[in-house]
Design an enzyme around this catalytic site. Sequence first.
Site, PDB file in Angstrom:
ATOM      1  N   SER A   1       0.820  -1.210   0.000  1.00  0.00           N
ATOM      2  CA  SER A   1       0.000   0.000   0.000  1.00  0.00           C
ATOM      3  C   SER A   1       0.856   1.264   0.000  1.00  0.00           C
ATOM      4  CB  SER A   1      -0.901   0.009   1.231  1.00  0.00           C
ATOM      5  OG  SER A   1      -0.101   0.093   2.392  1.00  0.00           O
TER       6      SER A   1
ATOM      7  N   LYS B   1      -4.991   5.414   2.600  1.00  0.00           N
ATOM      8  CA  LYS B   1      -4.150   4.263   2.217  1.00  0.00           C
ATOM      9  C   LYS B   1      -4.710   3.706   0.912  1.00  0.00           C
ATOM     10  CE  LYS B   1      -2.068   1.099   5.091  1.00  0.00           C
ATOM     11  NZ  LYS B   1      -1.937   0.062   6.087  1.00  0.00           N
TER      12      LYS B   1
ATOM     13  N   SER C   1      -7.701   8.546   9.911  1.00  0.00           N
ATOM     14  CA  SER C   1      -7.334   9.804  10.564  1.00  0.00           C
ATOM     15  C   SER C   1      -5.866  10.090  10.258  1.00  0.00           C
ATOM     16  CB  SER C   1      -7.568   9.712  12.070  1.00  0.00           C
ATOM     17  OG  SER C   1      -6.904   8.591  12.610  1.00  0.00           O
ATOM     18  N   TYR C   2      -5.567  11.367  10.129  1.00  0.00           N
ATOM     19  CA  TYR C   2      -4.203  11.775   9.782  1.00  0.00           C
ATOM     20  C   TYR C   2      -3.414  12.071  11.059  1.00  0.00           C
ATOM     21  CZ  TYR C   2      -0.480  14.833   7.984  1.00  0.00           C
ATOM     22  OH  TYR C   2       0.730  15.413   7.699  1.00  0.00           O
ATOM     23  N   ALA C   3      -2.384  11.291  11.292  1.00  0.00           N
ATOM     24  CA  ALA C   3      -1.521  11.524  12.452  1.00  0.00           C
ATOM     25  C   ALA C   3      -0.429  12.498  12.013  1.00  0.00           C
ATOM     26  CB  ALA C   3      -0.934  10.205  12.942  1.00  0.00           C
TER      27      ALA C   3
ATOM     28  N   ASP D   1       2.893  -6.688  14.754  1.00  0.00           N
ATOM     29  CA  ASP D   1       3.966  -5.979  14.042  1.00  0.00           C
ATOM     30  C   ASP D   1       4.163  -4.587  14.651  1.00  0.00           C
ATOM     31  OD1 ASP D   1       5.998  -5.654  12.181  1.00  0.00           O
ATOM     32  OD2 ASP D   1       4.650  -4.963  10.593  1.00  0.00           O
TER      33      ASP D   1
ATOM     34  N   GLU E   1       7.916   2.497  13.752  1.00  0.00           N
ATOM     35  CA  GLU E   1       7.408   2.998  12.462  1.00  0.00           C
ATOM     36  C   GLU E   1       5.883   2.927  12.408  1.00  0.00           C
ATOM     37  OE1 GLU E   1       9.918   0.822  12.950  1.00  0.00           O
ATOM     38  OE2 GLU E   1      10.925   0.396  11.052  1.00  0.00           O
TER      39      GLU E   1
ATOM     40  N   ASP F   1      -1.376   0.456  11.097  1.00  0.00           N
ATOM     41  CA  ASP F   1      -0.932  -0.697  10.321  1.00  0.00           C
ATOM     42  C   ASP F   1      -1.311  -2.041  10.945  1.00  0.00           C
ATOM     43  OD1 ASP F   1       0.150  -2.051   8.269  1.00  0.00           O
ATOM     44  OD2 ASP F   1       2.013  -0.907   8.223  1.00  0.00           O
TER      45      ASP F   1
HETATM   46  N1  ADE Z   1       1.340   7.005   7.537  1.00  0.00           N
HETATM   47  C1  ADE Z   1       0.620   5.902   7.481  1.00  0.00           C
HETATM   48  N2  ADE Z   1      -0.594   6.087   8.022  1.00  0.00           N
HETATM   49  C2  ADE Z   1      -0.618   7.358   8.453  1.00  0.00           C
HETATM   50  C3  ADE Z   1      -1.579   8.144   9.129  1.00  0.00           C
HETATM   51  N3  ADE Z   1      -2.765   7.658   9.453  1.00  0.00           N
HETATM   52  N4  ADE Z   1      -1.264   9.401   9.429  1.00  0.00           N
HETATM   53  C4  ADE Z   1      -0.056   9.874   9.113  1.00  0.00           C
HETATM   54  N5  ADE Z   1       0.886   9.193   8.486  1.00  0.00           N
HETATM   55  C5  ADE Z   1       0.606   7.935   8.155  1.00  0.00           C
END
Ligand code: ADE
Length: 329
Positions: free
Chosen positions: A46, A63, A114-116, A159, A163, A177
């Site tokens: 992905s 994703k 959601s955006y981290a 996992d 990361e 993930d």
């Molecule tokens: N990388 C992978 N998933 C993410 C997410 N939800 N927010 C920020 N970076 C990412």
Amino acid sequence: MQASPATTVTAPAPASSPVPSQSHKTTKRSAKDYIFGKLIGDGCYSTVFLAKDIHTGKEYAIKVCEKHHIIRKKKREYIKREKDALNMLFNVPHGFVKLYCTFQDEERLYFVLSYAKNGELLSYINKVGSFELNVAKHYAAELLWALEKMHAQRIIHRDLKPENILLDENMHLCIADFGTAKILNSKEISSSPKNNENDNSQNERSRKISFVGTPQYVSPELLHDCVDTRASDLWALGCIIYQMISGLPPFRAATEFLIFQKILKMDYEFPEGFPADAKDLVEKLLVLDHSKRIGADDKGETYHSIRNHPFFEGVDWDKLWEQTPPKIS
Ligand code: ADE
């Protein structure tokens, strides 16, 4: 009423409210509802993009999985696991990325997450070298809290690594993930957790876990016998605590094979000056026999024996997510 987890037709909940409006709920989304921006993540099956909802202006991490790649590499199960696990965790208020909706077109599958905003925990460890003890303690506590919620739902991540641990706009942690997660099934629920988890005959003996990137955090039982146990995530917790404090993961070598050998032989050392309480906890987590790891025998939803370890002294478990996390410097 709470927002509902993702279905193929549910649109993202509005940014300002956890309750999706009726029109949002019934609107089928597509890639046209988003403006795709920079690449923020890359895995073996992905790619993750920052994307903006054209209706609300809200940012998401989307994703994207190429269908032909999923089919060719036989990764359909990964996609299903990730969706199932994230749906199960949708109403947990902290600790996880949220899956708002999924959709597909002819070539691709899309997960709207959601955006981290602050990215990977790994980048912070690498940037500052190693965390001060109060910082490591705080993030270890958030991680343990999240593991408690996840394990209570019988989800094993399998996992966990820096990361896959992301930081949101307030610098609180969220686990991402879930492609290799295992959701223990009803058969496994019916008898005692210990027997279920330890009885390999219930599980996929021949299953191979494929690693994306480094296998440095994988537990001996996953390498050796493919046993499914929550204690595998506790092993990873031990590796991550070690890394936050020392700057590097405990099992390091030039090749995957050599890392596996070191894990199976428990071949690791603590650097000089590693704090005694942290060392004691890591030693109790990095135990070859998963049933003897600290927490493995704890009953109920809370890892009391881990929370009560002197390393976590002073942590206010009820206020973890309200507090501003200590600054990483
Ligand atoms: N990388 C992978 N998933 C993410 C997410 N939800 N927010 C920020 N970076 C990412």
